[in-house]
Design a protein around this motif. Structure first.
Motif, short mmCIF file in Angstrom:
data_model
loop_
_atom_site.label_atom_id
_atom_site.label_comp_id
_atom_site.label_asym_id
_atom_site.label_seq_id
_atom_site.Cartn_x
_atom_site.Cartn_y
_atom_site.Cartn_z
N HIS A 1 0.84 -1.25 -0.11
CA HIS A 1 -0.17 0.00 0.20
C HIS A 1 0.86 1.04 -0.22
O HIS A 1 0.54 2.27 -0.59
N VAL B 1 2.87 1.78 -3.26
CA VAL B 1 1.94 2.19 -4.37
C VAL B 1 1.38 3.75 -4.18
O VAL B 1 1.24 4.65 -5.05
N LEU C 1 -0.78 -3.09 -8.47
CA LEU C 1 -2.23 -3.23 -7.99
C LEU C 1 -2.88 -4.61 -8.37
O LEU C 1 -3.60 -5.18 -7.59
N HIS D 1 -12.21 -4.11 -5.23
CA HIS D 1 -11.00 -4.84 -6.24
C HIS D 1 -11.64 -4.98 -7.79
O HIS D 1 -10.95 -4.30 -8.75
N ILE E 1 -7.89 3.64 -4.24
CA ILE E 1 -7.23 2.85 -3.47
C ILE E 1 -6.83 3.31 -1.90
O ILE E 1 -6.70 2.73 -1.21
#
Length: 162
Positions: A18, A21, A54, A86, A117
Motif C-alpha cells: 500500500h 503504491v 495493484l 477490487h 485505492i
C-alpha cells in the motif's frame, strides 16, 4: 506486543505494498505537473507500473488472504466489500492499461484510481487487518511467506509475458 517485537505478518507485507503504491501515485501527480518533454511517456510508464503492482496485490489478496480471513471470521461483509472494490479498481486499471496517450482523461483515471485505492487501504488498515490479527487460528506470519512467493510468481509471469 508492539509491532517492533512481533514477527512481520501478511498484514505488514500488504501494507508495505500500500505504501509503495501510494508513493507511486504521489510521483505520478508530480509528473502530471511537469513540463518536461518526456513527462507524458513517464506518466504512462509509471501508471502501467502502478497497474501491475495493484493487479498482483489484488490477486494475492483474493487468492490467499481473503479466503483465509473469510473462513476465520463471522462478519464477512467487509471482505465482500473489498472484493467489489477490487473489481472496480480492475475496471479502471484495464482502461488505464489500454490507453494510447497520457491525456487529461488518462490522468483523471489514474487520479481516481489513487483516490479509490486510498479508501480501500484505509478500510484494510483500520478494519480488516485488526480483525485478521485478532483471530488466533490464522497464521499470518506463514501467510506472509505464501503471499510473498505468490507475488513473485505473478510478477515473473507478467515480466515473461511483456
Amino acid at each position: 506486543m508492539p509491532s517492533s517485537q512481533r514477527q512481520k505478518d501478511v498484514c505488514d507485507l500488504l501494507d508495505a505494498d500500500h505504501k509503495a503504491v501510494k508513493k507511486m501515485f504521489s510521483d505520478f501527480e508530480s509528473l502530471s505537473k511537469s513540463k518536461a518533454r518526456n513527462a507524458a511517456q513517464l506518466r504512462m510508464d509509471l501508471a502501467r507500473k502502478i497497474c501491475t503492482e495493484l493487479t498482483v496485490h489484488a490477486q494475492v489478496e483474493e487468492e490467499i488472504f481473503y479466503p483465509a480471513l473469510r473462513e476465520a471470521i463471522k462478519e464477512t461483509d467487509l471482505i465482500a466489500e473489498a472484493e467489489v472494490e477490487h473489481q472496480t479498481a480492475k475496471d479502471l486499471i484495464a482502461q488505464i492499461e489500454s490507453a494510447d496517450t497520457a491525456d487529461e482523461s488518462f490522468d483523471a483515471k489514474v487520479t481516481v484510481l489513487g483516490e479509490y485505492i486510498d479508501h480501500h487501504v484505509k478500510e484494510e488498515r483500520n478494519e480488516m487487518f485488526p480483525k485478521a490479527r485478532a483471530v488466533k487460528k490464522l497464521d499470518l506470519v506463514a501467510m506472509r511467506a505464501e503471499v510473498e512467493a505468490r507475488k513473485q510468481e505473478l510478477l515473473d509471469e507478467l515480466l515473461a509475458a511483456a
